[in-house]
Design an enzyme around this catalytic site. Structure first.
Site, mmCIF file in Angstrom:
data_model
loop_
_atom_site.group_PDB
_atom_site.id
_atom_site.type_symbol
_atom_site.label_atom_id
_atom_site.label_comp_id
_atom_site.label_asym_id
_atom_site.label_seq_id
_atom_site.Cartn_x
_atom_site.Cartn_y
_atom_site.Cartn_z
ATOM 1 N N GLU A 252 -1.448 4.108 -19.571
ATOM 2 C CA GLU A 252 -0.020 3.970 -19.269
ATOM 3 C C GLU A 252 0.624 2.775 -19.948
ATOM 4 O O GLU A 252 1.692 2.893 -20.562
ATOM 5 C CB GLU A 252 0.187 3.859 -17.743
ATOM 6 C CG GLU A 252 1.648 3.582 -17.388
ATOM 7 C CD GLU A 252 1.990 3.710 -15.927
ATOM 8 O OE1 GLU A 252 1.069 3.722 -15.088
ATOM 9 O OE2 GLU A 252 3.201 3.814 -15.632
ATOM 10 N N ASP B 162 -4.623 5.325 -15.692
ATOM 11 C CA ASP B 162 -3.540 4.640 -14.998
ATOM 12 C C ASP B 162 -4.174 3.444 -14.294
ATOM 13 O O ASP B 162 -4.891 3.612 -13.325
ATOM 14 C CB ASP B 162 -2.847 5.562 -13.995
ATOM 15 C CG ASP B 162 -1.546 4.952 -13.484
ATOM 16 O OD1 ASP B 162 -0.731 5.679 -12.889
ATOM 17 O OD2 ASP B 162 -1.330 3.730 -13.661
ATOM 18 N N ASP C 16 -1.378 9.989 -14.396
ATOM 19 C CA ASP C 16 -1.309 10.100 -12.937
ATOM 20 C C ASP C 16 -2.111 11.301 -12.448
ATOM 21 O O ASP C 16 -2.535 11.342 -11.301
ATOM 22 C CB ASP C 16 0.132 10.326 -12.462
ATOM 23 C CG ASP C 16 1.054 9.164 -12.791
ATOM 24 O OD1 ASP C 16 2.187 9.409 -13.259
ATOM 25 O OD2 ASP C 16 0.639 8.014 -12.576
ATOM 26 N N ILE D 17 -2.909 0.978 -12.488
ATOM 27 C CA ILE D 17 -2.446 0.872 -11.097
ATOM 28 C C ILE D 17 -1.506 2.034 -10.839
ATOM 29 O O ILE D 17 -0.361 2.043 -11.295
ATOM 30 C CB ILE D 17 -1.681 -0.449 -10.804
ATOM 31 C CG1 ILE D 17 -2.564 -1.670 -11.048
ATOM 32 C CG2 ILE D 17 -1.213 -0.447 -9.340
ATOM 33 C CD1 ILE D 17 -1.885 -2.990 -10.672
ATOM 34 N N ASP D 18 -1.987 3.019 -10.109
ATOM 35 C CA ASP D 18 -1.095 4.102 -9.722
ATOM 36 C C ASP D 18 -0.521 3.757 -8.356
ATOM 37 O O ASP D 18 -1.254 3.576 -7.396
ATOM 38 C CB ASP D 18 -1.852 5.428 -9.682
ATOM 39 C CG ASP D 18 -0.886 6.566 -9.409
ATOM 40 O OD1 ASP D 18 -1.116 7.349 -8.479
ATOM 41 O OD2 ASP D 18 0.135 6.657 -10.130
ATOM 42 N N THR E 158 2.442 1.367 -8.434
ATOM 43 C CA THR E 158 2.803 -0.029 -8.681
ATOM 44 C C THR E 158 3.812 -0.527 -7.652
ATOM 45 O O THR E 158 3.732 -1.672 -7.203
ATOM 46 C CB THR E 158 3.345 -0.216 -10.113
ATOM 47 O OG1 THR E 158 2.302 0.099 -11.034
ATOM 48 C CG2 THR E 158 3.800 -1.647 -10.362
#
Lengths: 282, 279
Positions: free
Chosen positions: B70, B90, B220, B92-93, B95
């Site tokens: 990402e 990803d 994601d 940090i999915d 955020t």
């Protein structure tokens, strides 16, 4: 000076923990689901059993106290708050979550004397988080002190609400209208977790800046109200006045700023008061 | 016959766990927030650091592999999926959840070969839940097998989606009316936890019966797609056609009847594609 009601609070914590263990146990088994006021207003035998367990335990130790419990009220018990020491109980907040094994399910016990909330206990039993708040003594989760978020800019805030259990198109329209207006401020985001009591604890712990809802009941919010307040937060009515426990509506926020800004956008709609059926009775 | 990608998956799980620890450490401190495409599209230094950690760890062991991450894509890297072994990341999915310390924050890593998803790993790091799935080998949470609820009746379902501000007024209105139309089918309830990867895992383990979303990204969905499929669920495009990893949209559900019912109910709106070359 002796700490009034500490005894009662210790008992609330102990019985909430026991009740939580019963709920966890029942999560493994079959569930029979019944509908109350709508196809999305659900109840199970666990709700009823757990409420009996809690009430029996309280009545044994505090026989002169009054009790308001969700399932007893459903079965016709009065829902009037008097000056008498009163336990306000939701045996299983988040019944839909429970049925689906969605992880936010809580036992909620609030305690009022002279119509003023003295303490609140919310046990999020799948997460094993015991939230407590006692008037003047702070709020805690598993012994750790809780503090609301310091974020007072509405545009940097995360807001929690619920879509509710009414499927009446007019009610749904109002709910969506309020959500749209708040989203377009804009706020950082909106979350729906499915348990009013846990939503209030999330605000108390700083994970969100506010929670608002119309349609909840006194037993959903009485414990959470103490916890939010003791964590430094504010409570108000959706039209900006003081919180009215029986009004079926709540705004719980980290600050007056955020609460007042949300109140500006909420489209209120009628919801029958929890104490309404007693009005005008002989 | 030995599994050619098992070693990659083991490495993936190890680096994901490290990434999760980094996120939990960061949660203890102040978090400074930057905006990407809009005031509600947030990124932090932690997103960037975690992605760098993951990519450098994988690149060291597998220098010939490709990456779609990402934060790398945000700074200009390609997001075209080729046949080459590719890690879709990803860091940090969720955020926004991370910034607010709302409890659903995950690391999501999907791995494709010949454009087919071979395995997925989602680590919901605040909850300490490691979800994994290897194609043909089932889905697991912390080592325990998981499966979808099996629910086929939409009126008894809990549906996940996300509600967020959109600058395009028409898209925003369509998103909101989709949620309203699903709610009033009626369903049991709608939940918005805030992390697409976690949402897919909640469907995979039976805590929800469906998740739909228009506007997410391949990073994601790649890992979650493997996990839901291996847990016995279905995944499709929001129009009801086959799932397209680069389409920025999906429906995933415990059963075909529920997925199809949702596809019939929702209206599309344009969301672009991850493999569109920006002009």
């Amino acid at each position: 000076m002796a700490d009034l009601w500490q005894d009662a609070m210790d008992h609330a914590v102990a019985i909430a923990r026991k009740a939580g263990a019963v709920i966890r146990d029942h999560l493994q088994g079959e569930m029979t689901v019944m509908c109350k006021s709508s196809p999305a207003d659900l109840v199970t035998m666990t709700d009823q059993k757990v409420e009996e367990l809690i009430m029996a335990s309280i009545m044994e130790k505090f026989p002169t106290h009054s009790l308001i419990g969700e399932e007893s009220v459903s079965a016709g018990q009065p829902c009037i708050l008097t000056d008498n020491p009163t336990w306000i109980i939701d045996p299983l907040d988040g019944t839909t979550n429970f049925i689906h094994r969605f992880p936010f399910v809580a036992v909620s016990i609030g305690f009022a004397v002279n119509k003023e909330l003295e303490f609140g206990v919310v046990y999020s039993c799948i997460e094993d988080k015991m939230y407590t708040g006692k008037r003047g003594k702070g709020a805690f989760c598993n012994g750790k002190r809780l503090q609301v978020s310091g974020q007072t800019d509405i545009k940097q805030s995360l807001i929690i609400t619920e879509l509710g259990s009414s499927r009446d198109p007019e009610v749904v329209r109002h709910i969506f209208s309020s959500m749209q207006k708040i989203l377009c401020i804009p706020v950082h985001g909106m979350r729906c977790a499915g348990s009013a009591a846990i939503n209030m604890c999330l605000v108390a712990g700083g994970a969100a800046e506010a929670y608002y809802e119309i349609g909840i009941h006194c037993w959903d919010i009485s414990a959470g109200a103490v916890i939010v307040s003791e964590a430094g937060g504010v409570l108000m009515d959706v039209e900006g006045g003081p919180l009215d426990l029986m009004s079926r509506r709540v705004v719980a926020a980290n600050s007056r700023n955020v609460a007042e800004r949300i109140v500006k956008e909420i489209e209120a709609f009628p919801a029958e008061r929890d104490d309404a059926s007693e009005a005008g009775s002989a | 016959m030995s599994d050619p990608w098992q070693e990659c998956m083991d490495h993936c799980i190890a680096v994901t766990r490290k990434a999760g620890e980094m996120i939990r450490e960061a949660l203890k401190k102040d978090i400074s927030v930057m905006q990407k495409s809009s005031p509600v599209d947030l990124v932090t230094e932690t997103d960037q650091k975690v992605e760098a950690l993951i990519i450098s760890s994988i690149r060291e062991k597998y220098p010939g592999h490709s990456f779609i991450g990402e934060e790398s894509v945000a700074t200009g890297s390609s997001s075209i999926l080729t046949e080459n072994p590719t890690w879709i990341i990803d860091p940090i999915d969720g955020t926004t959840n991370f910034v607010h310390r709302f409890p659903f924050v995950s690391v999501s890593i999907g791995f494709t070969v010949n454009k087919e998803i071979e395995f997925g790993v989602v680590y919901s790091c605040v909850e300490d839940k490691m979800y994994t799935a290897r194609r043909g080998k089932g889905a697991f949470c912390n080592g325990e097998p998981i499966k979808v609820s099996g629910q086929e009746d939409i009126t008894k379902s809990v549906v996940l989606t996300e509600i967020g501000f959109k600058e395009n007024r028409d898209h925003f209105k369509t998103m909101m009316s989709n949620i309203q139309n699903i709610l009033t089918i009626p369903v049991h309830g709608i939940r918005c936890p805030g992390s697409a990867a976690v949402n897919m895992c909640l469907v995979a383990c039976g805590s929800a019966d469906a998740y739909y979303h228009i506007g997410i990204h391949c990073w994601d969905m790649a890992a979650g797609a493997a996990i839901v499929t291996e847990a016995g669920g279905v995944i499709m495009d929001t129009t009801g056609g086959p799932f397209d990893l680069m389409s920025r949209r999906l429906i995933t559900a415990s059963s075909r009847p529920i997925a199809e019912r949702i596809a019939r109910q929702i209206q599309q709106f344009p969301c672009g594609r991850d493999d569109e070359e920006s002009s």
